[in-house]
Design a protein around this motif. Structure first.
Motif, PDB file in Angstrom:
ATOM      1  N   GLN A   4       0.834  -1.189   0.000  1.00 46.02           N
ATOM      2  CA  GLN A   4       0.000   0.000   0.000  1.00 46.02           C
ATOM      3  C   GLN A   4       0.871   1.241   0.000  1.00 46.02           C
ATOM      4  O   GLN A   4       1.818   1.333   0.780  1.00 46.02           O
ATOM      5  CB  GLN A   4      -0.929   0.020   1.218  1.00 46.02           C
ATOM      6  CG  GLN A   4      -2.102  -0.954   1.119  1.00 46.02           C
ATOM      7  CD  GLN A   4      -3.111  -0.747   2.224  1.00 46.02           C
ATOM      8  OE1 GLN A   4      -2.798  -0.197   3.265  1.00 46.02           O
ATOM      9  NE2 GLN A   4      -4.329  -1.204   1.999  1.00 46.02           N
ATOM     10  N   VAL A   5       0.535   2.163  -0.889  1.00 47.47           N
ATOM     11  CA  VAL A   5       1.296   3.405  -1.025  1.00 47.47           C
ATOM     12  C   VAL A   5       0.348   4.571  -0.808  1.00 47.47           C
ATOM     13  O   VAL A   5      -0.746   4.621  -1.367  1.00 47.47           O
ATOM     14  CB  VAL A   5       1.956   3.495  -2.421  1.00 47.47           C
ATOM     15  CG1 VAL A   5       2.635   4.843  -2.595  1.00 47.47           C
ATOM     16  CG2 VAL A   5       2.957   2.367  -2.605  1.00 47.47           C
ATOM     17  N   GLU A   6       0.778   5.502   0.023  1.00 43.24           N
ATOM     18  CA  GLU A   6      -0.016   6.693   0.318  1.00 43.24           C
ATOM     19  C   GLU A   6       0.537   7.874  -0.463  1.00 43.24           C
ATOM     20  O   GLU A   6       1.714   8.213  -0.346  1.00 43.24           O
ATOM     21  CB  GLU A   6       0.024   6.975   1.822  1.00 43.24           C
ATOM     22  CG  GLU A   6      -0.754   8.210   2.231  1.00 43.24           C
ATOM     23  CD  GLU A   6      -0.651   8.479   3.722  1.00 43.24           C
ATOM     24  OE1 GLU A   6      -1.015   9.596   4.142  1.00 43.24           O
ATOM     25  OE2 GLU A   6      -0.194   7.578   4.450  1.00 43.24           O
ATOM     26  N   VAL A   7      -0.324   8.485  -1.266  1.00 47.67           N
ATOM     27  CA  VAL A   7       0.039   9.674  -2.032  1.00 47.67           C
ATOM     28  C   VAL A   7      -0.991  10.751  -1.708  1.00 47.67           C
ATOM     29  O   VAL A   7      -2.168  10.614  -2.039  1.00 47.67           O
ATOM     30  CB  VAL A   7       0.065   9.396  -3.548  1.00 47.67           C
ATOM     31  CG1 VAL A   7       0.479  10.662  -4.310  1.00 47.67           C
ATOM     32  CG2 VAL A   7       1.001   8.248  -3.872  1.00 47.67           C
ATOM     33  N   GLY A   8      -0.532  11.801  -1.045  1.00 54.77           N
ATOM     34  CA  GLY A   8      -1.471  12.825  -0.594  1.00 54.77           C
ATOM     35  C   GLY A   8      -2.402  12.240   0.454  1.00 54.77           C
ATOM     36  O   GLY A   8      -1.969  11.654   1.444  1.00 54.77           O
ATOM     37  N   ASP A   9      -3.697  12.359   0.214  1.00 54.86           N
ATOM     38  CA  ASP A   9      -4.682  11.808   1.153  1.00 54.86           C
ATOM     39  C   ASP A   9      -5.322  10.536   0.615  1.00 54.86           C
ATOM     40  O   ASP A   9      -6.367  10.114   1.095  1.00 54.86           O
ATOM     41  CB  ASP A   9      -5.759  12.850   1.453  1.00 54.86           C
ATOM     42  CG  ASP A   9      -6.458  13.327   0.186  1.00 54.86           C
ATOM     43  OD1 ASP A   9      -5.996  12.982  -0.921  1.00 54.86           O
ATOM     44  OD2 ASP A   9      -7.476  14.052   0.295  1.00 54.86           O
TER      45      ASP A   9
END
Length: 444
Positions: free
Chosen positions: A308-313
């Motif tokens: 899982q990758v978080e980009v921004g929100d």
């Protein structure tokens, strides 16, 4: 009774001190003496009550909540590593040859399909060269076909008639030469006249031999060497045409993949050099994320695994596709390349900050305690309180511990505590070592 007398006596002294100024200097000493007398009287009253068998109230031991600790061999920790979103493919597109730009079709931000024409160069001179070479090739091909087909029957017939005519004329010259020879022998003509007839006869014989050779050549057909030479000429012209056609094709700039025009560096009418960037094409269908992680963490991220990758929100599903072989000399990390899985979500733009969440198992021995069980100890350490049985109550004992990891409202510690001990959960600031308490409950 004694207490009432003492209070009355104190009141009389206070009234006397208030009405007599000369006694005000000694009021402090008198008050101290009075308080001491009161303490003595009260103590004597308590002693009398105990002697008479009366009960005196004594405070009960403090009740504490405890937890029974169990050892753990490892713990899970969530760590975040930061990187950035990069385009899967990003190209600075330019022509392979120089020339004048006649058309640029797309502008910045427009989506381009694979193979679509992006820009065009002027090709008038190349088209002229191609037409000239096409004419030369047509002529060379015609000559080759003529050689391959051989002489026409009509040509052979003409050559045969020429040979026959020369043969007849040679026979006539032979007759004339014989006659002149007889006349010369009789002295009727001069030697010069005889030589003239002989020369004409020899010249005619040479012409007949040439005609016969030409006829034989026509009858035998064209030589293979001539056909091969002409075929080579045709191939050479064809190759030249192909080179011009390639240059014409290179005058059209096409998109090598589907993407978005990021930059447009010039406009129509500009004269460019070979390799000069016209536009920048960025693929945004399935962008990748490059994140630096410690080398030991790479082993926990196998190729093909889902992360899982978080980009921004937003949270995106990603798949590990590769590792870069070298280690960054500054950060001492190894770059993991993840490809975002295409979904209905809008894909992030190239250059955005991305965070990779990694669950790691850390091997260590310790005990989980609630944060409220800790108090500040000595020399930078922390302490907690254990309870030791003492009859129907318990005695407080201090334990020094070292905090290994904090997770929410609990901490992993190690120190002078042992498995199975009961540790006070909260309210440690109210306790001291050696204090007698009772256990309100016991949690596992």
């Amino acid at each position: 009774m004694s207490g009432q007398l003492m209070e009355a006596h104190v009141q009389e002294i206070d009234d006397e001190a208030a009405s007599s100024p000369k006694h005000s200097q000694n009021s402090g000493i008198r008050n101290l003496l009075i308080v001491s007398g009161m303490v003595a009287v009260i103590s004597f009253g308590i002693y009398e009550r105990l002697s008479a068998g009366q009960e005196v109230a004594v405070s009960a031991p403090l009740a504490v909540q405890v937890i029974q600790i169990k050892p753990v061999q490892s713990y899970q920790v969530t760590r975040f590593y930061t990187g950035e979103v990069v385009a899967t493919r990003r190209s600075e597109l330019g022509f392979e040859r120089g020339g004048k730009v006649t058309e640029i079709i797309f502008n910045r931000g427009q989506t381009v399909a694979k193979g679509a024409v992006i820009a065009q160069l002027d090709t008038q001179n190349l088209q002229s060269q191609l037409a000239q070479l096409a004419a030369q090739r047509s002529r060379a091909v015609a000559e080759l076909r003529e050689l391959q087909n051989g002489p026409r029957p009509e040509t052979i017939a003409v050559a045969r008639s020429q040979v026959a005519d020369l043969e007849n004329r040679l026979q006539l010259e032979d007759i004339r030469r014989d006659r002149r020879s007889s006349l010369y022998a009789e002295g009727a003509i001069s030697r010069e006249q005889l030589d003239e007839v002989a020369f004409n006869r020899d010249a005619l014989a040479d012409r007949l031999a040439a005609a016969q050779s030409e006829l034989a050549a026509l009858q035998n057909g064209t030589r293979q060497e001539q056909i091969a030479a002409q075929a080579a000429t045709v191939a050479q012209i064809t190759a030249s045409m192909g080179d011009v056609e390639i240059n014409i094709a290179k005058s059209t700039l096409r998109a090598p993949f589907r993407g978005v025009i990021g930059e447009r560096n010039l406009d129509e009418g500009s004269v460019v050099q070979a390799g000069q960037a016209i536009v920048r094409l960025v693929e945004n269908v399935t962008p990748e994320v490059e994140i630096g992680v410690p080398p030991e963490v790479v082993q926990t991220l196998p190729v093909g695994s889902r992360q899982q990758v978080e980009v921004g929100d937003r949270i995106y599903a990603a798949q590990v596709v590769a590792y870069k072989p070298e280690i960054n000399s500054q950060t001492r990390t190894r770059t993991v390349v993840l490809q975002l899985v295409s979904t209905d979500q809008t894909m992030p733009a190239s250059g955005e900050i991305a965070r990779l969440q990694v669950e790691q198992t850390v091997s260590t021995q310790g005990f989980w305690l609630p944060v409220t069980a800790l108090i500040k100890g000595e020399r930078g350490l922390w302490s907690c309180f254990a309870i030791a049985p003492e009859g129907e109550t318990y005695r407080i004992e201090r334990r020094d511990v070292e905090v290994l990891y904090t997770e929410g409202d609990r901490v992993l510690v190690r120190g002078t505590i042992v498995a199975g001990e009961e540790i006070v959960k909260s309210g440690a600031h109210r306790l001291v070592s050696g204090q007698i308490v009772t256990s309100a409950n016991s949690e596992q």
